[in-house]
Design an enzyme around this catalytic site. Structure first.
Site, PDB file in Angstrom:
ATOM      1  NE  ARG A  83       1.069  36.265 -15.848  1.00 60.58           N
ATOM      2  CZ  ARG A  83       0.149  37.219 -15.914  1.00 60.58           C
ATOM      3  NH1 ARG A  83      -0.624  37.318 -16.990  1.00 60.58           N
ATOM      4  NH2 ARG A  83      -0.026  38.041 -14.909  1.00 60.58           N
ATOM      5  CD  GLN A 124      19.668  32.905 -11.604  1.00 55.65           C
ATOM      6  OE1 GLN A 124      19.786  33.794 -10.760  1.00 55.65           O
ATOM      7  NE2 GLN A 124      20.698  32.382 -12.257  1.00 55.65           N
ATOM      8  CD  GLU A 152      -2.600   1.258   2.644  1.00 60.87           C
ATOM      9  OE1 GLU A 152      -2.810   2.351   3.211  1.00 60.87           O
ATOM     10  OE2 GLU A 152      -3.047   0.172   3.065  1.00 60.87           O
TER      11      GLU A 152
END
Length: 384
Positions: free
Chosen positions: A273, A284, A247
């Site tokens: 954008r 940067q 799991e």
């Protein structure tokens, strides 16, 4: 641009990944997920497509119609599911791993022959009913009781935070068949049909993972046939713990896949954008944020695959599994947080998927054994 590097995967694992993503792009396109999230609609079509393609039986024994695949193969599959959409990953996990592995590991031959083929075909969905209102992380403290009465058990109690119980045909219920036994004793596992009189399932409204949301369950004098006992009566504690390794491997793989999806989504937005006359991806400060996201994704992925490798070598990597679960789920939250910041107001808006990514990943450090519990497990492994 896809950032995930699949070098090192076997030819079969590459095929699993590519086939799953092609299937999900057809049956669960990204532009449909937003509405499903708002409607809290279980991804039935995609789930059925996975079953039809044989993926629900990938990790199951060949004797019962499965493929008998490796832990690495399972990791490739679940990572791809998490990459596409965590909701379909959770839908798969709830039936096949959370609940189904209890039957695979501990069920009688008769029970396996009766139930596993229907899981593999997609006919039967399961949910694991373990957590209770007073015993979330404290599994040994469960109060739900199942008292034997002739050829059946009488089940009474209350479970909560039970993922996908609202669509389950059967529940794998962790209960006490000897309520007076000690904390780790008297624990049994029963398979309960959800249409049995006395079973009541109430949906819960959750922050994220809305298509595979949690539920509260009430059992009132529910009669469960003795042949639906999974494993030995009052001897289920070890088998419950055994299921947790697989799991948590899968939870780690889901988180790793989701990290890559979030990173790619934020990077694509940053390229489009325009601010101050250029794409923000050329600044940067934004580049470093995206790099930090990719680093977190890589670390999450390496932790998950390390566990898969150990399992395939016959190890029982308890410490490494807990580490992978912590690292991957916390990396997932980190990626979503940074990604939302990169996108600014757009990331906070429901017009974009980033806010859903943020909501969906936050359950990671909580579910499947909270990360605080995982740290306790590791501390014990360190003899602290």
């Amino acid at each position: 641009m896809k950032f995930i590097n699949t070098a090192g995967l076997t030819e079969d694992q590459q095929m699993i990944r590519n086939s799953v993503l092609d299937l999900l792009n057809q049956h669960l396109p990204l532009d449909s997920i937003r509405q499903m999230d708002e409607d809290r609609e279980f991804p039935h079509k995609a789930y059925n497509a996975l079953a039809d393609a044989g993926f629900t039986g990938l990790f199951y024994p060949e004797e019962y119609g499965g493929a008998g695949a490796s832990a690495g193969d399972l990791t490739a599959l679940v990572e791809a599911l998490g990459y596409h959409y965590t909701g379909i990953a959770q839908a798969y996990m709830t039936t096949v791993i959370y609940a189904g592995m209890h039957i695979v590991n501990s069920g009688s031959h008769e029970l396996k022959a009766r139930v596993l083929p229907d899981i593999i075909s997609g006919k039967t969905k399961l949910a694991l009913a373990m957590s209770e209102p007073g015993t979330g992380s404290d599994v040994a403290g469960i109060k739900t009781s199942a008292i034997r009465d002739g050829d059946h058990y009488v089940l009474n109690g209350n479970k909560i935070w039970i993922t996908c119980a609202h669509v389950a045909d059967k529940l794998v219920v962790i209960c006490k068949t000897d309520p007076n036994a000690g904390r780790h004793k008297g624990v049994s596992t029963l398979l309960v049909d959800t249409n049995t009189p006395g079973v009541e399932i109430r949906p819960l409204k959750m922050l994220g993972r809305r298509t595979t949301h949690a539920n509260e369950i009430f059992f009132t004098d529910v009669k469960v046939p003795v042949e639906n006992l999974i494993g030995e009566e009052s001897g289920a504690w070890k088998s419950v713990m055994k299921c947790l390794n697989v799991e948590r491997l899968c939870l780690s793989a889901i988180s790793a896949g989701h990290c890559y999806r979030i990173t790619e989504y934020a990077a694509d937005y940053a390229r489009d954008r325009i601010q101050f006359g250029q794409p923000i991806s050329q600044f940067q400060v934004i580049q470093h944020k995206l790099v930090d996201m990719l680093i977190a994704a890589e670390i999450a992925r390496q932790a998950a695959w390390r566990v898969a490798d150990l399992m395939d070598k016959g190890e029982s990597p308890i410490r490494e599994t807990s580490i992978a679960k912590i690292v991957s789920s916390e990396s997932n939250v980190k990626c979503a947080d940074i990604g939302l910041q990169v996108m600014g107001g757009a990331g906070y808006s429901t017009e974009y998927l980033m806010e859903m990514f943020y909501r969906d990943c936050r359950v990671g450090p909580i579910g499947g054994g909270s990360n605080e519990i995982q740290r306790n497990v590791i501390a014990k492994q360190m003899d602290l």
